[in-house]
Design a protein around this motif. Structure first.
Motif, PDB file in Angstrom:
ATOM      1  N   LEU A  39      -9.275   3.423  25.930  1.00 25.33           N
ATOM      2  CA  LEU A  39     -10.140   4.320  25.162  1.00 25.33           C
ATOM      3  C   LEU A  39      -9.517   5.706  25.024  1.00 25.33           C
ATOM      4  O   LEU A  39      -9.572   6.321  23.949  1.00 25.33           O
ATOM      5  N   ASP A  40      -8.928   6.210  26.123  1.00 25.99           N
ATOM      6  CA  ASP A  40      -8.317   7.543  26.070  1.00 25.99           C
ATOM      7  C   ASP A  40      -7.134   7.577  25.101  1.00 25.99           C
ATOM      8  O   ASP A  40      -6.960   8.542  24.346  1.00 25.99           O
ATOM      9  N   SER A  41      -6.309   6.543  25.127  1.00 28.23           N
ATOM     10  CA  SER A  41      -5.133   6.516  24.247  1.00 28.23           C
ATOM     11  C   SER A  41      -5.549   6.379  22.783  1.00 28.23           C
ATOM     12  O   SER A  41      -4.972   7.025  21.891  1.00 28.23           O
ATOM     13  N   CYS A  42      -6.557   5.543  22.523  1.00 24.59           N
ATOM     14  CA  CYS A  42      -7.025   5.401  21.148  1.00 24.59           C
ATOM     15  C   CYS A  42      -7.623   6.718  20.650  1.00 24.59           C
ATOM     16  O   CYS A  42      -7.414   7.119  19.493  1.00 24.59           O
ATOM     17  N   ALA A  43      -8.346   7.407  21.520  1.00 29.29           N
ATOM     18  CA  ALA A  43      -8.907   8.714  21.139  1.00 29.29           C
ATOM     19  C   ALA A  43      -7.792   9.696  20.819  1.00 29.29           C
ATOM     20  O   ALA A  43      -7.885  10.472  19.851  1.00 29.29           O
ATOM     21  N   ALA A  44      -6.721   9.672  21.603  1.00 30.58           N
ATOM     22  CA  ALA A  44      -5.582  10.566  21.339  1.00 30.58           C
ATOM     23  C   ALA A  44      -4.903  10.220  20.016  1.00 30.58           C
ATOM     24  O   ALA A  44      -4.313  11.092  19.362  1.00 30.58           O
ATOM     25  N   ALA A  45      -4.983   8.933  19.633  1.00 29.65           N
ATOM     26  CA  ALA A  45      -4.391   8.502  18.365  1.00 29.65           C
ATOM     27  C   ALA A  45      -5.356   8.703  17.197  1.00 29.65           C
ATOM     28  O   ALA A  45      -5.019   8.373  16.056  1.00 29.65           O
ATOM     29  N   GLY A  46      -6.564   9.207  17.462  1.00 35.59           N
ATOM     30  CA  GLY A  46      -7.482   9.571  16.399  1.00 35.59           C
ATOM     31  C   GLY A  46      -8.505   8.523  16.015  1.00 35.59           C
ATOM     32  O   GLY A  46      -9.089   8.615  14.928  1.00 35.59           O
ATOM     33  N   PHE A  47      -8.781   7.528  16.842  1.00 36.28           N
ATOM     34  CA  PHE A  47      -9.784   6.526  16.475  1.00 36.28           C
ATOM     35  C   PHE A  47     -10.429   5.942  17.724  1.00 36.28           C
ATOM     36  O   PHE A  47      -9.965   6.153  18.852  1.00 36.28           O
ATOM     37  N   SER A  48     -11.493   5.203  17.494  1.00 33.86           N
ATOM     38  CA  SER A  48     -12.170   4.471  18.557  1.00 33.86           C
ATOM     39  C   SER A  48     -12.088   2.987  18.229  1.00 33.86           C
ATOM     40  O   SER A  48     -12.415   2.585  17.098  1.00 33.86           O
ATOM     41  N   PRO A  49     -11.643   2.142  19.148  1.00 29.21           N
ATOM     42  CA  PRO A  49     -11.462   0.713  18.821  1.00 29.21           C
ATOM     43  C   PRO A  49     -12.799   0.042  18.497  1.00 29.21           C
ATOM     44  O   PRO A  49     -13.823   0.324  19.120  1.00 29.21           O
ATOM     45  N   ASP A  50     -12.750  -0.848  17.513  1.00 30.40           N
ATOM     46  CA  ASP A  50     -13.935  -1.587  17.068  1.00 30.40           C
ATOM     47  C   ASP A  50     -13.957  -2.948  17.761  1.00 30.40           C
ATOM     48  O   ASP A  50     -13.382  -3.919  17.274  1.00 30.40           O
ATOM     49  N   PHE A  51     -14.604  -3.000  18.922  1.00 31.04           N
ATOM     50  CA  PHE A  51     -14.657  -4.249  19.681  1.00 31.04           C
ATOM     51  C   PHE A  51     -15.715  -5.170  19.061  1.00 31.04           C
ATOM     52  O   PHE A  51     -16.915  -4.867  19.071  1.00 31.04           O
ATOM     53  N   VAL A  52     -15.262  -6.296  18.521  1.00 29.17           N
ATOM     54  CA  VAL A  52     -16.181  -7.245  17.895  1.00 29.17           C
ATOM     55  C   VAL A  52     -16.458  -8.442  18.787  1.00 29.17           C
ATOM     56  O   VAL A  52     -17.395  -9.212  18.542  1.00 29.17           O
ATOM     57  N   ILE A  53     -15.630  -8.625  19.827  1.00 28.62           N
ATOM     58  CA  ILE A  53     -15.826  -9.708  20.777  1.00 28.62           C
ATOM     59  C   ILE A  53     -15.287  -9.255  22.128  1.00 28.62           C
ATOM     60  O   ILE A  53     -14.332  -8.472  22.183  1.00 28.62           O
ATOM     61  N   GLN A  54     -15.918  -9.711  23.178  1.00 27.46           N
ATOM     62  CA  GLN A  54     -15.578  -9.210  24.510  1.00 27.46           C
ATOM     63  C   GLN A  54     -15.299 -10.361  25.466  1.00 27.46           C
ATOM     64  O   GLN A  54     -16.022 -11.361  25.474  1.00 27.46           O
ATOM     65  N   SER A  55     -14.236 -10.204  26.242  1.00 26.19           N
ATOM     66  CA  SER A  55     -13.941 -11.134  27.331  1.00 26.19           C
ATOM     67  C   SER A  55     -13.380 -10.327  28.486  1.00 26.19           C
ATOM     68  O   SER A  55     -12.595  -9.399  28.274  1.00 26.19           O
ATOM     69  N   VAL A 109       3.600  -0.539  22.657  1.00 31.19           N
ATOM     70  CA  VAL A 109       2.807   0.434  21.915  1.00 31.19           C
ATOM     71  C   VAL A 109       3.290   1.837  22.273  1.00 31.19           C
ATOM     72  O   VAL A 109       3.675   2.113  23.411  1.00 31.19           O
ATOM     73  N   ARG A 110       3.231   2.752  21.303  1.00 29.76           N
ATOM     74  CA  ARG A 110       3.632   4.132  21.562  1.00 29.76           C
ATOM     75  C   ARG A 110       2.702   5.104  20.825  1.00 29.76           C
ATOM     76  O   ARG A 110       1.892   4.699  19.997  1.00 29.76           O
ATOM     77  N   ASN A 111       2.854   6.361  21.162  1.00 30.45           N
ATOM     78  CA  ASN A 111       2.150   7.474  20.502  1.00 30.45           C
ATOM     79  C   ASN A 111       0.621   7.350  20.528  1.00 30.45           C
ATOM     80  O   ASN A 111      -0.015   7.372  19.464  1.00 30.45           O
ATOM     81  N   PRO A 112      -0.006   7.296  21.717  1.00 27.29           N
ATOM     82  CA  PRO A 112       0.609   7.188  23.045  1.00 27.29           C
ATOM     83  C   PRO A 112       0.603   5.740  23.535  1.00 27.29           C
ATOM     84  O   PRO A 112      -0.004   4.864  22.919  1.00 27.29           O
TER      85      PRO A 112
END
Length: 311
Positions: A208-224, A260-263
Motif C-alpha cells: 500500500l505504501d509503495s502504491c501510494a508513493a507511485a500515485g495510486f491505490s490498488p483495486d483489489f477485486v479478489i482476496q486470498s 518492480v521499481r519506482n518504488p
C-alpha cells in the motif's frame, strides 16, 4: 519451616559421629555446630541427638531428618547439574513463533542445525501471524519470533536481529501486455484489477505504501491470504498482484514474475528475541542459524524461475 542449612549440619554430625569431627568437616567451630543443632531442635520441637560416650547418636527424629537432609542434598546436586547443563546449552526448552513463508526457508534449516548442535534442547514451535508474536514475547510466552516490519518495536524488552529484506515482485498472467518487460515501473499497474495476497498488517503495508508513493491505490477485486491460491487467481486472469519473493518459491506455471521499481516494495524480516532469553546458548545458536539461513534464502541471490510470456 525447618532450616535447610541446619539440616545439613545435623547430617554431618550424624554421619561423622561427633560434633568435633562434623565441625572439622564443615569448617565451623564445635560451638557453632552445637548452636546450629540446638536451634534445629528448637524448630523441630524435639531432641535430635543423644550423647553416647564421647560421641553422639541420632534420636528417631534426628535419624528421620538426617535421611531427609540426604534427599535434599541429592536434589540440590541434581539442580546444580541441570542448571550447568542449561547454561551450557545441553538441555532446555525454547518457545519459537514464525509466520508461514519463513517456515521452510528460514526456520526449517535453522532448527535442523540447532538440533545437531543442541540435541537435548526441545523447541515449542508455533505458526502465527507476523504481527502477533510481539504480544507473545511481551508476555513471556515466546523466547524468539521471526517477524516482519519490526523496526519500531525496539526498547520493549527484546532484541531485534535483521535477517533479510524480501522484495515484492509483480505477478502477471501469461500473455499480459507487461509480461515482456524485464522490469515494471509500479505506476504501470495502476489501472489493473488486483488479486490481494496479504491480510491487513505488516506484509500488506509495503504494498500500500509503495502504491501510494507511485500515485495510486490498488483495486483489489479478489482476496486470498495464501500465495499459492493467489497465484492461481492471477493465472486465471482475475487480476495482477504483488507478492514477496519468499512467497514465490513455488511458482505457478501460469504466471510471470517481474521485478518492480519506482518504488520497489520490500518487507523487512527480523528475528525478535527476549533479552532475558538470550542468556541461553541454544537461543544464541538459533539466532546464528537463522542468520545463515537468511543468507541462503536472500531474494537478492538466486530468484525464482521467471517464466517467459510465451511459455
Amino acid at each position: 519451616m525447618l532450616d535447610v542449612r541446619r539440616l545439613q549440619v545435623l547430617r554431618a554430625v550424624v554421619t561423622s559421629g561427633t560434633v568435633t569431627a562434623a565441625a572439622a568437616h564443615l569448617g565451623y567451630t564445635p560451638s557453632a555446630v552445637s548452636q546450629q543443632v540446638a536451634a534445629l531442635e528448637k524448630q523441630a520441637g524435639t531432641a535430635l541427638l543423644e550423647r553416647v560416650g564421647r560421641g553422639v547418636r541420632p534420636t528417631a527424629a534426628g535419624l528421620l531428618l538426617t535421611e531427609h537432609a540426604a534427599l535434599i542434598s541429592a536434589a540440590v546436586a541434581q539442580a546444580e547439574t541441570a542448571l550447568a547443563d542449561l547454561r551450557a546449552g545441553r538441555i532446555g526448552r525454547l518457545s519459537v513463533r514464525y509466520f508461514a513463508t519463513a517456515g521452510s526457508t528460514l526456520m526449517a534449516p535453522a532448527l535442523a542445525r540447532l538440533r545437531a548442535e543442541h540435541p537435548g534442547v526441545r523447541v515449542d514451535l508455533e505458526l502465527t501471524d507476523p504481527e502477533d508474536p510481539f504480544q507473545e514475547l511481551a508476555r513471556g510466552r515466546a523466547d524468539l519470533a521471526v517477524v516482519v516490519a519490526a523496526q519500531d518495536r525496539t526498547g520493549d524488552g527484546f532484541r531485534l536481529v535483521h535477517l533479510l529484506d524480501d522484495p515484492y515482485a509483480a505477478v502477471l498472467p501469461l500473455g499480459h501486455p507487461l509480461a515482456d518487460k524485464e522490469t515494471i515501473d509500479l505506476h504501470e499497474l495502476s489501472g489493473e484489477q488486483w488479486v490481494g495476497s496479504e491480510p491487513p498488517g505488516p506484509c500488506l503495508r509495503p504494498v500500500l505504501d509503495s502504491c501510494a508513493a507511485a500515485g495510486f491505490s490498488p483495486d483489489f477485486v479478489i482476496q486470498s491470504e495464501d500465495y499459492a491460491t493467489a497465484q492461481g487467481f492471477v493465472a486465471a486472469g482475475l487480476g495482477v498482484g504483488l507478492m514477496p519473493r519468499l512467497g514465490l518459491r513455488n511458482q505457478h506455471p501460469g504466471v510471470v514474475l517481474r521485478p518492480v521499481r519506482n518504488p520497489e516494495p520490500v518487507r523487512v524480516i527480523s528475528a525478535a528475541a527476549r533479552e532475558t532469553a538470550l542468556e541461553q546458548p541454544a537461543l544464541r545458536s538459533l539466532l546464528d542459524a537463522l542468520r545463515d539461513a537468511a543468507v541462503t534464502a536472500d531474494p537478492d541471490g538466486p530468484h525464482p524461475t521467471v517464466a517467459s510470456s510465451s511459455a
